[in-house]
Design an enzyme around this catalytic site. Structure first.
Site, PDB file in Angstrom:
ATOM      1  N   ASP A   1      -9.257  42.909  -5.514  1.00  0.00           N
ATOM      2  CA  ASP A   1      -8.969  41.492  -5.735  1.00  0.00           C
ATOM      3  C   ASP A   1     -10.297  40.754  -5.669  1.00  0.00           C
ATOM      4  O   ASP A   1     -11.012  40.822  -4.651  1.00  0.00           O
ATOM      5  CB  ASP A   1      -7.995  41.014  -4.650  1.00  0.00           C
ATOM      6  N   ASP A  26      -9.412  34.472 -10.994  1.00  0.00           N
ATOM      7  CA  ASP A  26      -9.057  35.386  -9.901  1.00  0.00           C
ATOM      8  C   ASP A  26      -8.322  36.580 -10.507  1.00  0.00           C
ATOM      9  O   ASP A  26      -7.248  36.428 -11.093  1.00  0.00           O
ATOM     10  CB  ASP A  26      -8.166  34.639  -8.905  1.00  0.00           C
ATOM     11  N   HIS A  47      -6.853  38.212   2.872  1.00  0.00           N
ATOM     12  CA  HIS A  47      -5.674  39.017   3.194  1.00  0.00           C
ATOM     13  C   HIS A  47      -5.982  40.500   3.099  1.00  0.00           C
ATOM     14  O   HIS A  47      -6.837  40.932   2.317  1.00  0.00           O
ATOM     15  CB  HIS A  47      -4.534  38.681   2.221  1.00  0.00           C
ATOM     16  N   HIS A 103      -0.631  41.403   0.015  1.00  0.00           N
ATOM     17  CA  HIS A 103      -0.861  40.522   1.165  1.00  0.00           C
ATOM     18  C   HIS A 103      -0.373  41.216   2.436  1.00  0.00           C
ATOM     19  O   HIS A 103       0.687  40.903   2.965  1.00  0.00           O
ATOM     20  CB  HIS A 103      -0.147  39.179   0.973  1.00  0.00           C
ATOM     21  N   GLU A 121     -11.755  35.396   0.785  1.00  0.00           N
ATOM     22  CA  GLU A 121     -11.814  34.438  -0.328  1.00  0.00           C
ATOM     23  C   GLU A 121     -11.952  33.003   0.164  1.00  0.00           C
ATOM     24  O   GLU A 121     -10.967  32.276   0.289  1.00  0.00           O
ATOM     25  CB  GLU A 121     -10.620  34.584  -1.270  1.00  0.00           C
ATOM     26  N   GLU A 128     -14.522  35.439  -4.122  1.00  0.00           N
ATOM     27  CA  GLU A 128     -13.728  36.476  -3.461  1.00  0.00           C
ATOM     28  C   GLU A 128     -14.265  37.865  -3.774  1.00  0.00           C
ATOM     29  O   GLU A 128     -14.654  38.161  -4.902  1.00  0.00           O
ATOM     30  CB  GLU A 128     -12.274  36.388  -3.920  1.00  0.00           C
TER      31      GLU A 128
END
Length: 293
Positions: A98, A87, A157, A165, A190, A278
């Site tokens: 992300d 990740d 998020h 977040h 994700e 993700e």
């Protein structure tokens, strides 16, 4: 957040770089390779490209789902049968991409596909006017169609400048209602699929921290930790990044003082396996653009 051309370009630049580095880093996950070496080499790829990590590279094995990274002096090695979540977060001028994938060193192809398929199914329905609950319903249904469980207490998020977040929260299970998706929103979806209980709990080990308050520290070791944390502007950092000795004493002091927030490793039940996929996306007038694909 105001989505203008400059901001949009920063998100796209971060996403393109994150995509490239994630796949290069994932290629280093091989049986017998050292976790520390893989993590440090992948993190260096980001800085070599002139960008900055949005958080320490997460490398979580088997039942561990998130928040693991290499320890200082880590001697762990990837082994046959491991299921490895990689990740990566990259930021350009504070705008974050992300993205994550799962590397299978065993026979977990169906589990890997469950999280990947759930991610693609969720992306396919994103457009202004739908709710986050609808996204969660699609994720849950897709994972369950593959005969696995979604991890109910992990979520996607929102992403804002220097904010990893933010709103909205994107559930991995069906929920009534939820936030309404709007044009210009930026968020990461994700899905996590598991052979275990469908819920993660906190392990004792903590490798990742985030500064949440700007108060002075007295201990020399705590001051040294803050020298690493402050330039991050609230984005997470790794224990491994802090130089010198007595680092753990400084970290514990700052956590007790409410200056740092710890992120314990999150895991399902022992013996289970968790997969993750993700992407980051920007909501457009008629759908979305995936910045990390």
């Amino acid at each position: 957040m105001i989505m203008n051309d400059e901001v949009y370009d920063a998100y796209r630049e971060a996403g393109a770089l994150a995509r490239k580095v994630l796949h290069r880093g994932a290629g280093l996950v091989k049986e017998g390779a050292g976790i520390l070496e893989m993590v440090e080499e992948t993190e260096a790829m980001v800085t070599d490209e002139g960008a900055i990590l949005a958080f320490p590279l997460n490398v979580s094995l088997n039942e561990a789902a998130a928040h693991d990274t290499a320890m200082p002096g880590d001697e762990r090695m990837f082994a046959a049968g491991d299921l490895v979540k990689v990740d990566l977060g990259v930021q350009v001028d504070g705008y974050i991409a992300d993205t994550a994938l799962t590397v299978d060193l065993g026979d977990h192809a169906k589990l890997v596909e469950a999280s990947r398929a759930a991610l693609e199914a969720a992306i396919a329905i994103v457009r202004p006017g739908i709710t986050t609950g609808e996204i969660g319903a699609v994720i849950q249904a897709t994972i369950e169609e593959h005969n696995y469980k979604p991890v109910a207490n992990l979520t996607g998020h929102g992403l804002d400048r220097y904010d990893l977040h933010s709103a909205p929260t994107i559930p991995n299970i069906a929920m009534s209602g939820g936030a309404v998706i709007e044009e210009g929103m930026v968020f990461a979806i994700e899905p996590f699929a598991t052979t275990g209980s469908g819920r993660v709990t906190e392990a004792a080990r903590v490798e990742i921290y985030q500064q949440i308050a700007a108060r002075p520290a007295r201990l020399p070791s705590a001051k040294r930790v803050l020298e690493t944390a402050r330039p991050r502007r609230g984005l997470p950092f790794s224990r491994r990044w802090v130089p010198g000795d007595k680092v753990d004493i400084g970290l514990m002091n700052l956590v007790r003082s409410g200056i740092l927030h710890p992120f314990p490793v999150l895991h399902d039940v022992p013996g289970s396996f968790v997969s993750q996929a993700e992407h980051t996306l920007v909501v457009t007038a008629d759908g979305c653009e995936v910045t990390t694909r």
